[in-house]
Design a protein around this motif. Structure first.
Motif, PDB file in Angstrom:
ATOM      1  N   ARG A 190       0.827  -1.190   0.000  1.00 30.18           N
ATOM      2  CA  ARG A 190       0.000   0.000   0.000  1.00 30.18           C
ATOM      3  C   ARG A 190       0.865   1.245   0.000  1.00 30.18           C
ATOM      4  N   GLY A 191       0.496   2.237  -0.754  1.00 28.88           N
ATOM      5  CA  GLY A 191       1.306   3.451  -0.834  1.00 28.88           C
ATOM      6  C   GLY A 191       1.923   3.587  -2.220  1.00 28.88           C
ATOM      7  N   LEU A 192       2.057   2.449  -2.926  1.00 32.45           N
ATOM      8  CA  LEU A 192       2.676   2.474  -4.255  1.00 32.45           C
ATOM      9  C   LEU A 192       1.818   3.254  -5.241  1.00 32.45           C
ATOM     10  N   ASN A 193       0.515   3.063  -5.168  1.00 33.50           N
ATOM     11  CA  ASN A 193      -0.390   3.727  -6.120  1.00 33.50           C
ATOM     12  C   ASN A 193      -1.812   3.657  -5.583  1.00 33.50           C
ATOM     13  N   GLU A 194      -2.741   4.237  -6.289  1.00 31.82           N
ATOM     14  CA  GLU A 194      -4.161   4.140  -5.947  1.00 31.82           C
ATOM     15  C   GLU A 194      -4.839   3.267  -6.993  1.00 31.82           C
ATOM     16  N   PRO A 195      -5.195   2.044  -6.658  1.00 27.78           N
ATOM     17  CA  PRO A 195      -5.816   1.190  -7.677  1.00 27.78           C
ATOM     18  C   PRO A 195      -7.079   1.836  -8.243  1.00 27.78           C
ATOM     19  N   ARG A 196      -7.233   1.752  -9.559  1.00 23.38           N
ATOM     20  CA  ARG A 196      -8.403   2.330 -10.218  1.00 23.38           C
ATOM     21  C   ARG A 196      -9.623   1.443  -9.997  1.00 23.38           C
ATOM     22  N   TYR A 197     -10.792   2.047 -10.100  1.00 23.69           N
ATOM     23  CA  TYR A 197     -12.019   1.261 -10.128  1.00 23.69           C
ATOM     24  C   TYR A 197     -12.246   0.812 -11.556  1.00 23.69           C
ATOM     25  N   ALA A 198     -12.794  -0.374 -11.707  1.00 21.84           N
ATOM     26  CA  ALA A 198     -13.115  -0.847 -13.045  1.00 21.84           C
ATOM     27  C   ALA A 198     -14.265  -0.012 -13.592  1.00 21.84           C
ATOM     28  N   SER A 199     -14.148   0.389 -14.847  1.00 21.47           N
ATOM     29  CA  SER A 199     -15.250   1.118 -15.471  1.00 21.47           C
ATOM     30  C   SER A 199     -16.250   0.097 -16.002  1.00 21.47           C
ATOM     31  N   LEU A 200     -17.449   0.577 -16.303  1.00 17.98           N
ATOM     32  CA  LEU A 200     -18.463  -0.322 -16.865  1.00 17.98           C
ATOM     33  C   LEU A 200     -17.938  -0.955 -18.155  1.00 17.98           C
ATOM     34  N   LYS A 201     -17.278  -0.097 -18.935  1.00 18.41           N
ATOM     35  CA  LYS A 201     -16.709  -0.572 -20.195  1.00 18.41           C
ATOM     36  C   LYS A 201     -15.665  -1.669 -19.934  1.00 18.41           C
ATOM     37  N   GLY A 202     -14.864  -1.430 -18.917  1.00 14.81           N
ATOM     38  CA  GLY A 202     -13.844  -2.418 -18.548  1.00 14.81           C
ATOM     39  C   GLY A 202     -14.479  -3.740 -18.138  1.00 14.81           C
ATOM     40  N   ILE A 203     -15.561  -3.642 -17.392  1.00 16.20           N
ATOM     41  CA  ILE A 203     -16.239  -4.854 -16.928  1.00 16.20           C
ATOM     42  C   ILE A 203     -16.810  -5.635 -18.119  1.00 16.20           C
ATOM     43  N   MET A 204     -17.408  -4.888 -19.062  1.00 15.81           N
ATOM     44  CA  MET A 204     -17.969  -5.534 -20.251  1.00 15.81           C
ATOM     45  C   MET A 204     -16.861  -6.188 -21.082  1.00 15.81           C
ATOM     46  N   ARG A 205     -15.759  -5.466 -21.225  1.00 16.39           N
ATOM     47  CA  ARG A 205     -14.633  -5.964 -21.999  1.00 16.39           C
ATOM     48  C   ARG A 205     -14.090  -7.245 -21.359  1.00 16.39           C
ATOM     49  N   ALA A 206     -13.972  -7.210 -20.026  1.00 13.50           N
ATOM     50  CA  ALA A 206     -13.411  -8.367 -19.305  1.00 13.50           C
ATOM     51  C   ALA A 206     -14.249  -9.618 -19.527  1.00 13.50           C
ATOM     52  N   LYS A 207     -15.547  -9.419 -19.639  1.00 13.24           N
ATOM     53  CA  LYS A 207     -16.440 -10.573 -19.824  1.00 13.24           C
ATOM     54  C   LYS A 207     -16.141 -11.302 -21.117  1.00 13.24           C
ATOM     55  N   LYS A 208     -15.640 -10.566 -22.091  1.00 14.14           N
ATOM     56  CA  LYS A 208     -15.421 -11.171 -23.415  1.00 14.14           C
ATOM     57  C   LYS A 208     -14.061 -11.848 -23.543  1.00 14.14           C
ATOM     58  N   ILE A 209     -13.169 -11.532 -22.601  1.00 13.47           N
ATOM     59  CA  ILE A 209     -11.827 -12.125 -22.731  1.00 13.47           C
ATOM     60  C   ILE A 209     -11.865 -13.595 -22.313  1.00 13.47           C
ATOM     61  N   GLN A 210     -11.278 -14.410 -23.147  1.00 18.34           N
ATOM     62  CA  GLN A 210     -11.214 -15.840 -22.855  1.00 18.34           C
ATOM     63  C   GLN A 210     -10.082 -16.099 -21.858  1.00 18.34           C
ATOM     64  N   ILE A 211     -10.397 -16.664 -20.723  1.00 16.24           N
ATOM     65  CA  ILE A 211      -9.354 -16.995 -19.746  1.00 16.24           C
ATOM     66  C   ILE A 211      -8.738 -18.337 -20.128  1.00 16.24           C
ATOM     67  N   GLU A 212      -7.420 -18.335 -20.300  1.00 19.42           N
ATOM     68  CA  GLU A 212      -6.745 -19.590 -20.652  1.00 19.42           C
ATOM     69  C   GLU A 212      -6.675 -20.477 -19.405  1.00 19.42           C
ATOM     70  N   GLN A 213      -7.158 -21.685 -19.529  1.00 19.57           N
ATOM     71  CA  GLN A 213      -7.171 -22.563 -18.357  1.00 19.57           C
ATOM     72  C   GLN A 213      -6.257 -23.747 -18.569  1.00 19.57           C
ATOM     73  N   LYS A 214      -5.478 -24.048 -17.558  1.00 19.22           N
ATOM     74  CA  LYS A 214      -4.662 -25.267 -17.620  1.00 19.22           C
ATOM     75  C   LYS A 214      -4.429 -25.805 -16.223  1.00 19.22           C
ATOM     76  N   PRO A 215      -4.224 -27.115 -16.116  1.00 17.76           N
ATOM     77  CA  PRO A 215      -3.986 -27.666 -14.783  1.00 17.76           C
ATOM     78  C   PRO A 215      -2.652 -27.177 -14.226  1.00 17.76           C
ATOM     79  N   ALA A 216      -2.620 -26.871 -12.941  1.00 22.97           N
ATOM     80  CA  ALA A 216      -1.371 -26.439 -12.310  1.00 22.97           C
ATOM     81  C   ALA A 216      -0.466 -27.648 -12.114  1.00 22.97           C
ATOM     82  N   GLN A 217       0.840 -27.414 -12.237  1.00 21.92           N
ATOM     83  CA  GLN A 217       1.805 -28.494 -11.963  1.00 21.92           C
ATOM     84  C   GLN A 217       2.112 -28.493 -10.474  1.00 21.92           C
TER      85      GLN A 217
END
Ligand SMILES: Cc1cc2nc3c(=O)[nH]c(=O)nc-3n(C[C@H](O)[C@H](O)[C@H](O)COP(=O)(O)OP(=O)(O)OC[C@H]3O[C@@H](n4cnc5c(N)ncnc54)[C@H](O)[C@@H]3O)c2cc1C
Ligand SMILES: Nc1ncnc2c1ncn2[C@@H]1O[C@H](COP(=O)(O)O)[C@@H](O)[C@H]1O
Lengths: 316, 249
Positions: B178-205
């Motif tokens: 804490r102190g390094l920066n002020e994390p931004r809030y996600a914008s509505l646009k950001g939230i919509m965009r995030a929904k469309k991104i495909q999360i790559e899934q793989k089993p952990a080693q």
């Protein structure tokens, strides 16, 4: 089970956590040695002997004058092997938390961070550490050949048990450092850090503004205490961030914690609930801090704190 | 700049942690999960560096299925890609987590790897340092100021009662405070965009746990405290109690 205690020092002075860990090791009934890594460190023999360390090894090199996490880790790991230690005991301080996991990684050892209880159970250690910001405590067992354990400062008392310490100094060769500390910027001169303090006086939003902080500072000075703050006070810019106590600030366990104008939000309690005694000064009788406080005064802090200062000054 | 940010999903700081009947585990049924607060600083720092130097921000998280909401939070802030290393249950040993993350990070060609200084559930404070050793990279922990110029890194880190200025070169690992920066809030646009991104899934080693949790307890209950008084006149009695009963002053 042989224990190697890592002696912490800064600017040539050994730090209190080292004596606490020696005192703890004495109670475990296992052979132990103290490891000092550095260049110029004062009073090694005298100070470590005072707390009961018979055997000390000093790994020395001029290049070790300044701390380097990866460089120190290499040397500590080397020492664990050479001294054939089974357990590396460190403080859960900024150094222990930075160095411990690296040494553990080099030695393929498991590590338990911030233990508040260490005891022998058969020929292994039983360790208890808080998790979820102190909301629960977990009993841990490490099954690796070498084990790294960091202990929360102020949990075990440093007790004197004078012996004559034998110090073996060894000139070691320093590895290449990947990270180099260029400078240590100290806070306000002589300022005591909350994680090391035996008494803490903390102020919150109830203090109304930075112009009133002389009350906290005067009280702290009379008690030999460090000054702390709630996140509300830090976020308002009244206090520096390194004073923040709580889940996203520092975890402290002093003998006495005095909360002035702090409501006692769960995130604040997370950082100070393991204090031995807690005093709350708050005008709201329903403030959650009173549920945890050993002693409370329900009144205006601007009446209570000046009175405390006055009484302490009068030597009452 | 090619940046990886390792994030963890953790219980909300307000959560009351309940144990299962046998006290062998934490009962997760009523927990509200969030992105680890310290990891928000790591994501924010990555985004600011990307804005300055161009590049790509990849979020990597290891955990069970439920962690996708935390990954989406990081994507909604503005990260470009995400990798979910799947496990049935979170490992108890941070070394196992670090090993699995290292296996993924090793071939990513990242210039910078950012993490939070501590995950507020297990509170290990270990993963960033272990990664440094596993990957053979410089790592600086608990960073409150970060300056990157070419491949030169100057970081200010918090230590007990002081700050250290540390230098190293890229590629490097940084854990954020804490102190390094002020994390931004996600914008509505950001939230919509995030929904469309495909999360790559793989089993952990996964390697073997060498840290085992035998069981949990609630912290010892404190006896209800004493209200010494309701005015400044209680001060002498308070000081007497602290001196004679508690023996702390
Ligand atoms: C993710 C997250 C992490 C957080 N981490 C932390 C953390 O690390 N540390 C932390 O402290 N908080 C943390 N918080 C914030 C926490 O939830 C509270 O908001 C904060 O602790 C409140 O600070 P406070 O008690 O000073 O202020 P308040 O809650 O506003 O309380 C002020 C108190 O002062 C009393 N008061 C006012 N005037 C007087 C007077 N004249 N005399 C006597 N009493 C008076 C009031 O009755 C009140 O109880 C975190 C929150 C979140 C969401
Ligand atoms: N399961 C995980 N997946 C991804 N990153 C993690 C995971 N666990 C820990 N981390 C990262 O390592 C940091 C420190 O975690 P810890 O060492 O567990 O306190 C966190 O703030 C995260 O950035």
């Amino acid at each position: 089970m042989k224990i190697l205690i890592y002696a912490e020092h800064r600017e040539g002075q050994l730090r209190k956590i080292t004596y606490e860990n020696i005192s703890l090791a004495r109670t475990l009934g296992q052979p132990f040695e103290v490891l000092v890594v550095g260049n110029e460190v004062q009073d090694i023999q005298e100070q470590l002997g005072r707390y009961g360390a018979e055997q000390v090894v000093f790994y020395k090199n001029a290049q070790l004058e300044n701390y380097s996490a990866d460089g120190y880790a290499r040397i500590v790991a080397e020492a664990v092997k050479e001294r054939q230690a089974d357990v590396l005991l460190m403080g859960a301080t900024s150094t222990g938390k930075d160095l411990g996991p690296r040494v553990a990684s080099i030695l393929n050892a498991a590590m338990a961070t911030d233990c508040i209880h260490v005891e022998m159970e058969g020929d292994n250690l039983k360790l208890i550490r808080p998790m979820y910001a102190g909301k629960v405590q977990a009993t841990i067992r490490l099954t690796s050949a070498v084990k790294v354990v960091t202990v929360r400062p102020n949990v075990y008392q440093a007790s004197e048990a004078p012996v004559t310490a034998k110090v073996d100094t060894k000139e070691v060769s320093a590895p290449d450092f990947k990270t180099v500390v260029k400078e240590i910027v100290s806070g306000a001169k002589g300022k005591l850090d909350v994680t090391e303090a035996n008494i803490i006086v903390s102020g919150g939003r109830g203090m109304k503004g930075p112009e009133n902080w002389h009350l906290i500072e005067d009280l702290a000075q009379l008690l030999g205490a460090a000054t702390g703050a709630s996140r509300a006070a830090v976020d308002a810019g009244w206090r520096p961030h390194d004073e923040q106590v709580g889940q996203t600030g520092k975890t402290v366990s002093p003998s006495l914690y005095i909360a002035v104008g702090i409501s006692g939000a769960i995130q604040h309690l997370a950082g100070m609930s393991s204090s031995k005694y807690i005093v709350a000064i708050n005008k709201d009788p329903d403030a959650p801090i009173f549920k945890l406080a050993d002693y409370g005064i329900v009144a205006d802090l601007f009446d209570v704190v000046p009175r405390m200062i006055e009484e302490l000054k009068a030597g009452n | 700049m090619n940046i990886a940010v390792c994030v963890k999903q953790v219980p909300d700081t307000e959560t009351k942690v309940k144990l299962t009947e046998d006290k062998k585990a934490v009962d997760e049924s009523e927990i509200n999960f969030i992105l680890n607060p310290y990891d928000e600083f790591a994501v924010e720092e990555a985004l600011q560096l990307k804005e300055k130097y161009d590049g790509e921000v990849t979020v990597i998280s290891l955990g069970p299925d439920r962690i996708s909401s935390a990954i989406r939070s990081a994507l909604a802030m503005g990260a470009d890609k995400a990798i979910h290393l799947q496990v049935d249950e979170n490992p108890q040993d941070p070394n196992v987590v670090a090993n699995a993350l290292a296996a993924e990070l090793k071939n990513g060609g990242y210039d910078l790897i950012l993490l939070g200084k501590q995950a507020i559930d297990d509170d290990h404070t270990q993963v960033p340092s272990i990664l440094g050793e596993k990957l053979g990279l410089p790592s600086v922990t608990v960073v409150i100021k970060l300056n990157i110029d070419g491949d030169k890194v100057v970081a200010e880190r918090e230590i007990d009662g002081a700050h250290e200025i540390v230098e190293c070169t890229l590629p490097a690992i940084i854990s954020t405070q804490r102190g390094l920066n002020e994390p931004r809030y996600a914008s509505l646009k950001g939230i919509m965009r995030a929904k469309k991104i495909q999360i790559e899934q793989k089993p952990a080693q996964l390697s073997d746990d060498q840290l085992n949790i035998i069981g949990f307890e609630y912290p010892p209950q404190k006896n209800p405290g004493k209200i010494v008084g309701d005015s400044a006149d209680a001060v002498p009695e308070l000081l007497r109690l602290l001196h004679e009963e508690a023996k702390v002053i």
